[in-house]
Enzyme design. Sequence first.
Site, PDB file in Angstrom:
ATOM      1  N   LYS A 119      39.827  42.292  45.789  1.00 53.25           N
ATOM      2  CA  LYS A 119      41.301  42.220  45.661  1.00 53.25           C
ATOM      3  C   LYS A 119      41.977  40.969  46.131  1.00 53.25           C
ATOM      4  O   LYS A 119      41.788  40.431  47.034  1.00 53.25           O
ATOM      5  CB  LYS A 119      41.790  43.366  46.299  1.00 53.25           C
ATOM      6  N   LYS A 142      40.603  43.497  41.388  1.00 53.56           N
ATOM      7  CA  LYS A 142      42.093  43.482  41.208  1.00 53.56           C
ATOM      8  C   LYS A 142      42.603  42.103  41.588  1.00 53.56           C
ATOM      9  O   LYS A 142      42.149  41.571  42.569  1.00 53.56           O
ATOM     10  CB  LYS A 142      42.414  44.527  42.016  1.00 53.56           C
TER      11      LYS A 142
END
Length: 334
Positions: free
Chosen positions: A205, A259
């Site tokens: 992320k 992400k």
Amino acid sequence: MSKLTFTSRQYPATRLRRPRAQAWSRNLVRETRLTPDDLIWAMVLKDGKGVREPVDHMNGVFRLSPDEAVKAAKEARALGINALALFPYTDLAQRSSDGAEAVNGDNLMCRTAKMIKDAVPDIGLICDVALDPYTDHGHDGLMKDGIILNDETVDVLCRQAVVQADAGFDIIAPSDMMDGRIGRIRAALDNAGYEDRQIMSYAVKYASCFYGPYRGAIGSGDLLKGDKKTYQMDPANSNEGLHEVALDLSEGADSVMVKPGMPYLDMITRVKQTFGVPTYAFQVSGEYAMISMAGDVGAINRDRAILESLMCFRRAGADGIISYFAKEAAELML
């Protein structure tokens, strides 16, 4: 017979346009498939009844009250979408420096999960494990003197995960990026009798600008103090992401996520090729906004862009995609 190589096939004997000439032929040789089975619908919740509140900069996305979320879950299931990823909008009055609302077993997320499971028991529910929807400073963890506290945050996340499992969530998805949280959450779930609950780690992320509309959607946008660069990954790094995945898998993650999605297709491919585990992509709010806004003004064909973007994730190696476009995409596949 030796295997042909790319360089041994030459024009005009080889004409790659031949199998592209008709739709039936293109369908036969298509290497990657996209179906509603591959989609997870990202959904934002808000307290109340009959609430369908538009989200700024995300045309077509609404904050939904629990009763409206139940209706949406029924629609999703009818379209062949197997799972929902829920995220809460939290009023400032319910926020605090310690994010205490996160461990309230009767909070918006938990109440909505129970209602959806009662109405649509065979749909999967995924919950975000992090404190940013509940803190008054907008960070994913506890903060002291401007520093995000790692181990103290993990203590709260473990309690949050168990509360979410109690409510019926099938997949616990830590998005906080604290070190060591996967192993601690796995132990907490097991000790509470939830050995069967999956953990989908937001392992890769990045500290990205593409989260902007989402932060507004959950009420954190104007609250965030500073940035999240001390715990989310540097967008310049790739090998570090593989290290993150290796650690999370060693601690008990069942699947991992990259992400944002499209700006990091290379990471989806590297993770899938390196580890061969279930790998997910999150088509985040900023990606949604760009495609949606460009489609709205006629710069691109919205429908084609939705499906093409989702196919890119599958081609890169994603087993599934969390997207605000999921329902719209499933309808386009009918």
